[in-house]
Design a protein around this motif. Sequence first.
Motif, PDB file in Angstrom:
ATOM      1  N   ALA A 104       0.827  -1.212   0.000  1.00  0.00           N
ATOM      2  CA  ALA A 104       0.000   0.000   0.000  1.00  0.00           C
ATOM      3  C   ALA A 104       0.859   1.259   0.000  1.00  0.00           C
ATOM      4  CB  ALA A 104      -0.931  -0.004   1.212  1.00  0.00           C
ATOM      5  N   GLN A 105       1.999   1.222   0.681  1.00  0.00           N
ATOM      6  CA  GLN A 105       2.887   2.388   0.725  1.00  0.00           C
ATOM      7  C   GLN A 105       3.440   2.699  -0.662  1.00  0.00           C
ATOM      8  OE1 GLN A 105       6.376   1.852   3.133  1.00  0.00           O
ATOM      9  NE2 GLN A 105       7.103   3.948   2.847  1.00  0.00           N
ATOM     10  N   ALA A 106       3.814   1.660  -1.399  1.00  0.00           N
ATOM     11  CA  ALA A 106       4.338   1.858  -2.749  1.00  0.00           C
ATOM     12  C   ALA A 106       3.264   2.402  -3.670  1.00  0.00           C
ATOM     13  CB  ALA A 106       4.879   0.530  -3.296  1.00  0.00           C
ATOM     14  N   GLN A 107       2.057   1.894  -3.542  1.00  0.00           N
ATOM     15  CA  GLN A 107       0.961   2.368  -4.391  1.00  0.00           C
ATOM     16  C   GLN A 107       0.664   3.840  -4.125  1.00  0.00           C
ATOM     17  OE1 GLN A 107      -3.566   0.926  -5.499  1.00  0.00           O
ATOM     18  NE2 GLN A 107      -2.099  -0.534  -4.659  1.00  0.00           N
ATOM     19  N   LYS A 108       0.703   4.249  -2.855  1.00  0.00           N
ATOM     20  CA  LYS A 108       0.470   5.657  -2.507  1.00  0.00           C
ATOM     21  C   LYS A 108       1.575   6.542  -3.069  1.00  0.00           C
ATOM     22  CE  LYS A 108      -0.099   8.763   1.446  1.00  0.00           C
ATOM     23  NZ  LYS A 108      -0.123   8.864   2.931  1.00  0.00           N
ATOM     24  N   PHE A 109       2.830   6.056  -3.015  1.00  0.00           N
ATOM     25  CA  PHE A 109       3.957   6.856  -3.517  1.00  0.00           C
ATOM     26  C   PHE A 109       3.836   7.084  -5.021  1.00  0.00           C
ATOM     27  CE2 PHE A 109       8.208   7.156  -5.357  1.00  0.00           C
ATOM     28  CZ  PHE A 109       8.722   8.241  -4.645  1.00  0.00           C
ATOM     29  N   VAL A 110       3.498   6.039  -5.774  1.00  0.00           N
ATOM     30  CA  VAL A 110       3.378   6.172  -7.226  1.00  0.00           C
ATOM     31  C   VAL A 110       2.261   7.147  -7.585  1.00  0.00           C
ATOM     32  CG1 VAL A 110       2.851   4.940  -9.362  1.00  0.00           C
ATOM     33  CG2 VAL A 110       4.348   3.889  -7.662  1.00  0.00           C
ATOM     34  N   ARG A 111       1.201   7.173  -6.796  1.00  0.00           N
ATOM     35  CA  ARG A 111       0.079   8.073  -7.086  1.00  0.00           C
ATOM     36  C   ARG A 111       0.391   9.526  -6.769  1.00  0.00           C
ATOM     37  NH1 ARG A 111      -4.554   5.300  -8.188  1.00  0.00           N
ATOM     38  NH2 ARG A 111      -4.730   3.151  -7.412  1.00  0.00           N
ATOM     39  N   THR A 132      10.186  -7.565  -6.200  1.00  0.00           N
ATOM     40  CA  THR A 132       9.533  -7.646  -4.894  1.00  0.00           C
ATOM     41  C   THR A 132      10.267  -8.643  -4.011  1.00  0.00           C
ATOM     42  OG1 THR A 132       8.033  -9.434  -5.527  1.00  0.00           O
ATOM     43  CG2 THR A 132       7.307  -7.177  -5.990  1.00  0.00           C
ATOM     44  N   ASP A 133       9.958  -8.573  -2.693  1.00  0.00           N
ATOM     45  CA  ASP A 133      10.464  -9.611  -1.802  1.00  0.00           C
ATOM     46  C   ASP A 133       9.420 -10.719  -1.714  1.00  0.00           C
ATOM     47  OD1 ASP A 133       8.458  -8.735  -0.099  1.00  0.00           O
ATOM     48  OD2 ASP A 133       9.797  -7.900   1.406  1.00  0.00           O
ATOM     49  N   GLU A 134       9.661 -11.705  -0.872  1.00  0.00           N
ATOM     50  CA  GLU A 134       8.769 -12.862  -0.802  1.00  0.00           C
ATOM     51  C   GLU A 134       7.402 -12.527  -0.232  1.00  0.00           C
ATOM     52  OE1 GLU A 134      10.988 -14.246   3.342  1.00  0.00           O
ATOM     53  OE2 GLU A 134      10.820 -15.623   1.646  1.00  0.00           O
ATOM     54  N   ASN A 135       7.276 -11.339   0.404  1.00  0.00           N
ATOM     55  CA  ASN A 135       5.994 -10.919   0.967  1.00  0.00           C
ATOM     56  C   ASN A 135       5.230  -9.967   0.049  1.00  0.00           C
ATOM     57  OD1 ASN A 135       6.383 -12.371   3.434  1.00  0.00           O
ATOM     58  ND2 ASN A 135       7.807 -10.754   4.094  1.00  0.00           N
ATOM     59  N   GLY A 136       5.790  -9.675  -1.128  1.00  0.00           N
ATOM     60  CA  GLY A 136       5.118  -8.792  -2.067  1.00  0.00           C
ATOM     61  C   GLY A 136       5.448  -7.328  -1.897  1.00  0.00           C
ATOM     62  N   LEU A 138       7.354  -3.956  -2.533  1.00  0.00           N
ATOM     63  CA  LEU A 138       8.054  -3.464  -3.714  1.00  0.00           C
ATOM     64  C   LEU A 138       9.477  -3.051  -3.366  1.00  0.00           C
ATOM     65  CD1 LEU A 138       7.779  -2.712  -6.752  1.00  0.00           C
ATOM     66  CD2 LEU A 138       7.220  -0.401  -5.988  1.00  0.00           C
ATOM     67  N   LEU A 139      10.456  -3.574  -4.113  1.00  0.00           N
ATOM     68  CA  LEU A 139      11.849  -3.178  -3.957  1.00  0.00           C
ATOM     69  C   LEU A 139      12.257  -2.181  -5.041  1.00  0.00           C
ATOM     70  CD1 LEU A 139      13.409  -6.683  -3.160  1.00  0.00           C
ATOM     71  CD2 LEU A 139      12.576  -4.952  -1.554  1.00  0.00           C
ATOM     72  N   SER A 140      11.796  -2.388  -6.255  1.00  0.00           N
ATOM     73  CA  SER A 140      12.057  -1.445  -7.336  1.00  0.00           C
ATOM     74  C   SER A 140      11.041  -1.665  -8.443  1.00  0.00           C
ATOM     75  CB  SER A 140      13.480  -1.600  -7.891  1.00  0.00           C
ATOM     76  OG  SER A 140      13.621  -2.828  -8.558  1.00  0.00           O
ATOM     77  N   MET A 141      10.866  -0.628  -9.255  1.00  0.00           N
ATOM     78  CA  MET A 141       9.910  -0.681 -10.359  1.00  0.00           C
ATOM     79  C   MET A 141      10.415   0.259 -11.440  1.00  0.00           C
ATOM     80  SD  MET A 141       5.839   0.191 -10.153  1.00  0.00           S
ATOM     81  CE  MET A 141       4.757   0.058 -11.559  1.00  0.00           C
ATOM     82  N   GLN A 155      13.688   6.723 -18.878  1.00  0.00           N
ATOM     83  CA  GLN A 155      13.410   5.605 -17.988  1.00  0.00           C
ATOM     84  C   GLN A 155      13.080   6.138 -16.602  1.00  0.00           C
ATOM     85  OE1 GLN A 155      16.395   2.494 -16.572  1.00  0.00           O
ATOM     86  NE2 GLN A 155      15.129   1.272 -17.949  1.00  0.00           N
ATOM     87  N   VAL A 156      11.888   5.770 -16.112  1.00  0.00           N
ATOM     88  CA  VAL A 156      11.437   6.172 -14.793  1.00  0.00           C
ATOM     89  C   VAL A 156      11.588   4.979 -13.855  1.00  0.00           C
ATOM     90  CG1 VAL A 156       9.493   6.975 -13.414  1.00  0.00           C
ATOM     91  CG2 VAL A 156       9.822   7.866 -15.716  1.00  0.00           C
ATOM     92  N   THR A 157      12.262   5.191 -12.722  1.00  0.00           N
ATOM     93  CA  THR A 157      12.530   4.126 -11.774  1.00  0.00           C
ATOM     94  C   THR A 157      12.065   4.525 -10.383  1.00  0.00           C
ATOM     95  OG1 THR A 157      14.490   3.472 -13.028  1.00  0.00           O
ATOM     96  CG2 THR A 157      14.307   2.623 -10.796  1.00  0.00           C
ATOM     97  N   VAL A 158      11.387   3.618  -9.700  1.00  0.00           N
ATOM     98  CA  VAL A 158      11.000   3.792  -8.303  1.00  0.00           C
ATOM     99  C   VAL A 158      11.784   2.774  -7.489  1.00  0.00           C
ATOM    100  CG1 VAL A 158       9.131   3.623  -6.623  1.00  0.00           C
ATOM    101  CG2 VAL A 158       8.697   4.648  -8.858  1.00  0.00           C
ATOM    102  N   GLU A 159      12.515   3.235  -6.469  1.00  0.00           N
ATOM    103  CA  GLU A 159      13.332   2.336  -5.667  1.00  0.00           C
ATOM    104  C   GLU A 159      13.048   2.531  -4.179  1.00  0.00           C
ATOM    105  OE1 GLU A 159      17.423   2.896  -6.545  1.00  0.00           O
ATOM    106  OE2 GLU A 159      17.302   2.048  -8.567  1.00  0.00           O
ATOM    107  N   ARG A 160      13.099   1.428  -3.451  1.00  0.00           N
ATOM    108  CA  ARG A 160      12.945   1.493  -1.999  1.00  0.00           C
ATOM    109  C   ARG A 160      14.301   1.797  -1.372  1.00  0.00           C
ATOM    110  NH1 ARG A 160       9.515  -0.341   1.995  1.00  0.00           N
ATOM    111  NH2 ARG A 160       8.108  -1.324   0.477  1.00  0.00           N
ATOM    112  N   LYS A 161      14.344   2.821  -0.530  1.00  0.00           N
ATOM    113  CA  LYS A 161      15.528   3.201   0.231  1.00  0.00           C
ATOM    114  C   LYS A 161      15.167   3.141   1.709  1.00  0.00           C
ATOM    115  CE  LYS A 161      18.131   4.336  -3.379  1.00  0.00           C
ATOM    116  NZ  LYS A 161      19.358   3.615  -3.747  1.00  0.00           N
TER     117      LYS A 161
END
Length: 454
Positions: A104-111, A132-136, A138-141, A155-161
């Motif tokens: 849900a956090q990743a979805q909110k960030f993209v929006r 993604t990790d094993e729990n779904g 998001l690590l990068s997109m 190229q647009v990239t979303v990454e977890r930091k």
Amino acid sequence: MNITHKITPKSLLQLVPVTRKARILSAGAVFLSACAFSAIGVSPIATDTSDVAVKSIQQNLEMPNLADQIAALQQNEQQFIHEERIRPGDSLGSLFNRLGVDDAQAQKFVRTDKTARRLLSLKTGKRVQAETDENGLLLSMRATILEVKGGDARQVTVERKGDEFVALEAPAKLERRVEMRSREIASSLYSATDSNVDGGSMPDSVVGQIIEMFSTNIDFRSDIKRGDRFSVVYETFWLDGELVKTGRILAGEFVNRGVSYQSVWYEDPVTKQGGYYSLDGKALKKAFLKSPLEFSRISSGFSMRVHPLSGKWKAHKGVDYAATTGTPIRASADGTVDFAGNSGGYGNQVVLKHWSNYSTAYAHMSRFAPGIRKGSKISQGQVIGYVGSTGWSTGPHLHYEFRVAGDAKDPNKFKSLAQQPLTPTELNRFRMAAAEMNHRFSLLAPGGNAMAAR
């Protein structure tokens, strides 16, 4: 006497002791054994090797602990990479679901993030990749977005930091290809480029460049006839096996009514400015555009006139083009910005310095184009500003001056002026490029093996 041994699962287990013994024959024993086996085919008598010395070596081998290895793998975080294409009617939620993203956090960030939100503008069929990790979570997109203006790919990239996300945007790395096409005209130029005789139709942008390249020699409205032929060598740019954009024509040949015209692109490796030349190195395009505005009318020519503000009879040292405020103003030739700023009665003005002792001036601009400053390199046709009414002006128009050694001249007298000739060094480089393109033309000619050069 034939002896047969029956192998059972139990007997196999007995063959795997905890301590393994290896019997290694000496070099001499190996040699004698080889001789014995080779002699079987020629003699019924076998060599006796019973007196050969045998050396035994015993070594303890540790068996791997599979349980420890499995436990170590289970402790490592598992990562998964998914790739999907945008489908008609897709939402961010449905896309995330197919990508295996439950975050849900990743979805909110993209929006909400300005850069990440560009992923929502992807068109049907475009690829999106997510890690993604094993729990779904998001690590990068990442995804590639094609700019409508200019055809650039980003190229647009979303990454977890850590516990946050960041969005990055950078030019996409495209694969450049050089394609060759040849056509014979049966009805029209456009119908010829739409055919698939050699593996594919040609983009409309290539057709436009063909017309631009040869319009000084061929009137495409009346000169084209059935049986005319043309060949082109042009750039295409690809990403992940998909065509992103079509580049420049590198060389072209047009045979019109039995007369052949060739054109090769040459670009200065330092200034990156270039143009089309014939195979012998002569420039094909005119040095200066007929008009710095695409759509306008001349409201005052290069002549004596009554000044609209002072009322005095004086020389008008340029040409005035009436146009609406904001009309783009194009550089009439390649050059360098010599001045860009306010110049009294000229208002906002740009002065371009060209080759030899030629220069042009553009006055009364409403504003300058981005990046226009002293020293900037300018290409012919590049927008340098917009029509306005600054300075001594009674209405929106462009005042255009053509100068030779600083003196204003009538630009109509220089319409046929050829482009700056190549220097001897440039001519040598050009000849090498022209020789390669001429070889390609021969391959594209009827009976040539065009496939061999692709």
